[in-house]
Design an enzyme around this catalytic site. Structure first.
Site, mmCIF file in Angstrom:
data_model
loop_
_atom_site.group_PDB
_atom_site.id
_atom_site.type_symbol
_atom_site.label_atom_id
_atom_site.label_comp_id
_atom_site.label_asym_id
_atom_site.label_seq_id
_atom_site.Cartn_x
_atom_site.Cartn_y
_atom_site.Cartn_z
ATOM 1 N N VAL A 159 48.089 30.453 38.979
ATOM 2 C CA VAL A 159 46.835 30.287 38.235
ATOM 3 C C VAL A 159 46.330 31.636 37.735
ATOM 4 O O VAL A 159 45.807 31.747 36.619
ATOM 5 C CB VAL A 159 45.772 29.593 39.107
ATOM 6 N N ASP A 160 46.482 32.675 38.539
ATOM 7 C CA ASP A 160 46.084 34.014 38.099
ATOM 8 C C ASP A 160 46.859 34.412 36.845
ATOM 9 O O ASP A 160 46.294 34.974 35.894
ATOM 10 C CB ASP A 160 46.353 35.033 39.207
ATOM 11 N N VAL A 161 48.154 34.134 36.834
ATOM 12 C CA VAL A 161 48.991 34.501 35.693
ATOM 13 C C VAL A 161 48.591 33.707 34.454
ATOM 14 O O VAL A 161 48.439 34.266 33.355
ATOM 15 C CB VAL A 161 50.475 34.258 36.022
#
Length: 583
Positions: A74-76
């Site tokens: 999700v961060d990416v």
């Protein structure tokens, strides 16, 4: 770009509205976990978002527990969405001259990235569940066991299924009413899985991958990460790139192995090194090809500068600016920012250099905002031309950067530069600090000494000795500590050692720990995983001790010893102690 909790930048006086009033063309990107509304107070951790965002509900075995993705996916995804938003805002500004606020949040990014699963739920009210590695509407489209390891089969149409049955020696399956069309195969998925698994058990995954790809059937083994890099290399794709010493660290730098950027551009460079300019050059701030005569700014209570003046002059400071007041030691950050701003206004320096500590980064950011300057954070090398070398994105990229507008503000990674004596006569100059508004500044209410022993701080040490999983346990770290103490250095640990409970997390070196750049880094029982290398690859000299001659750490080390660390480290400790007169 900022990713503090919503409201933090406004409290610091760096919110979008305030900065846009000064810079109408500013593009301001704000990344949050759950938006700036009702979810503003919820911390944005990747695991939490995968859970509440529904991704874990569709990930994992159908009969097992919900499972998170193997990386912080999700961060990416959110970072990619942020970059797209910024690019759209740049095109808008090119056309109108108007800047704008770009807001991206982790939850929204995840929901949009769940594509067909999210669409089915939103449009048709279908709530999907876990299917393991199978596809809800295509079969066979999953991993199946072979004689040695799983094989991924992605049969997307009837032609590919017919080719699959030919390779498996059972062409009649394609004519079976249960499997004639994709809809039939989806309806009889379990029966088809059993038949294919039995056929595939006759050989290994590499064999089936080779013959199936030759027949036009998408298939491949489930690779480990090192196998994946090798696979990319065999296809002519640069999964890993080696950055030469000159590009990786400027003069005196060291070669660096990094994950390659996946974007290839036909007309412009997409290499992992190069000068990164923050704006078109508007003035030249480098005097005579160098940074000029050094000056030091001392902030503290009355008398602090007098105590430090001799030492600062010994290391080349021609001027010592004394910013002293009774309340200078009572507030965090603000007195230092005030003092540096006064010094810049008075002396017009070539650059401002600050240590890349927790406080130093905040000081640099606030000062750069006041000066309308570009900050360069966590530099590991600085050339006389003013070009800084930075290791960014968790060690994935090395960039050489320069600021081309106003007074550059740089934070330098502790330990990356060896202090050199250069005695001069220093002139003390006074800076009158302004009074501090308590309502807008953080006051220090109490002080407590950190229980860190006599060793230097990990991020500031010139020598670091780290232990890994090869140390074998908490007791094994005694040999690490003894060698560090003999060298007068700090102790570090790999993530594997920390996760195993061998050593406290505060000493972890790596992408999810601390980044260090000592003059000497000794790795005991550390294999050299990319996650660890990201936090120590800029060390000036690296010594590795490992029983495995194939350990990746040897590819990075300047000196390597293949042997038992419990035999090698005590000998090193004894020899160092003898030479230093400690025994």
């Amino acid at each position: 770009m900022e990713n503090f909790r919503p409201g933090t930048m406004e409290r610091l006086g760096l919110g979008h509205q305030e900065l846009r009033a000064r810079h109408p063309g500013l593009i301001y990107c704000s990344i949050s976990g759950f938006g700036s509304g009702a979810g503003a107070a919820i911390p944005g951790y990747d695991l939490l978002v995968q859970a509440v965002g529904g991704l874990m509900s569709v990930t994992g075995d159908v009969h097992g527990e919900p499972v998170k993705a193997g990386v912080a996916l999700v961060d990416v995804i959110t970072g990619l969405h942020a970059s797209l938003g910024i690019l759209a805002a740049l095109r808008h500004r090119d056309a109108t001259g108007e800047g704008q606020l770009v807001e991206v949040n982790l939850l929204g990014s995840l929901l949009s990235a769940m594509v067909d699963q999210a669409s089915a739920c939103a449009v048709a009210g279908v709530v999907p569940g876990r299917m393991g590695n199978a596809h809800p509407s295509i079969a066979p489209y999953e991993t199946l066991l072979t004689a040695d390891r799983p094989l991924a089969l992605a049969v997307g149409n009837d032609r590919q299924f017919a080719a699959l049955t030919e390779v498996l020696g059972d062409p009649g399956l394609a004519l079976d009413d249960r499997f004639r069309t994709n809809s039939d195969r989806v309806a009889h998925r379990a029966e088809l899985r059993d038949i294919l698994t039995k056929r595939l058990s006759a050989a290994g995954a590499d064999h089936w991958s080779t013959v199936l790809l030759a027949a036009g059937v998408p298939a491949g083994p489930v690779n480990t990460l090192d196998e994946a890099f090798a696979f990319a290399q065999n296809l002519g794709l640069p999964g890993i790139v080696d950055i030469p010493a000159a590009a990786a660290g400027g003069e005196g730098g060291r070669p660096s192995r990094q994950v390659a950027h996946p974007i290839a551009l036909s007309s412009s460079s997409s290499t992992t090194t190069g000068i990164v300019s923050t704006s078109p050059r508007t003035n030249s701030w480098l005097p005579h090809g160098g940074l000029g005569d050094p000056a030091a700014v001392v902030v503290g209570t009355p008398g602090t500068a007098a105590r430090l003046k001799e030492s600062l002059a010994c290391h080349g400071a021609t001027s010592v600016y004394a910013a002293e007041s009774a309340e200078a030691g009572e507030f965090l950050v603000t007195p230092a920012v005030d003092a540096l701003e006064l010094a810049v206004r008075e002396a017009s320096p070539a650059a401002v250099l600050v240590s890349a500590t927790t406080d130093g980064r905040e000081v640099a950011g606030r000062l750069a905002a006041r000066l309308d300057a570009g900050p360069l954070i966590d530099a590991v090398d600085l050339e006389a031309s003013g070009v800084a070398t930075q290791i960014v994105f968790g060690g994935s990229y090395t960039v050489r950067s320069e600021v081309t507008h106003s007074t550059p503000v740089l934070t330098l990674r502790p330990g990356a530069f060896e202090p050199e004596e250069n005695p001069v006569e220093a002139v003390e100059r006074e800076l009158a600090l302004p009074s501090i508004d308590p309502a807008a500044s953080a006051r220090i209410t109490a002080r407590r000494a950190a229980l860190a022993g006599d060793r230097p701080a990990l991020t500031e040490a010139t020598v670091v000795v780290s232990g890994g999983r090869g140390v074998g346990g908490a007791d094994g770290f005694k040999v690490v500590e003894e060698l560090a103490d003999a060298l007068g250095g700090a102790v570090g640990a790999s993530r594997a050692a920390v996760d195993a409970g061998y050593y406290p997390h505060q000493y972890q070196v790596g992408q999810t720990g601390k980044s260090v750049s000592p003059q000497l880094y000794i790795a005991l029982g550390i294999s050299g995983a990319i996650q660890h290398v990201a936090g120590m690859q800029t060390s000036k000299t690296i010594v590795a001790v490992n029983k495995d001659p194939e350990a990746p750490i040897f590819g990075l080390a300047d000196y390597g010893v293949v042997g038992d660390l419990f035999a090698v480290a005590p000998q090193l400790t004894q020899e160092v102690a003898a030479r230093r007169g400690l025994s």
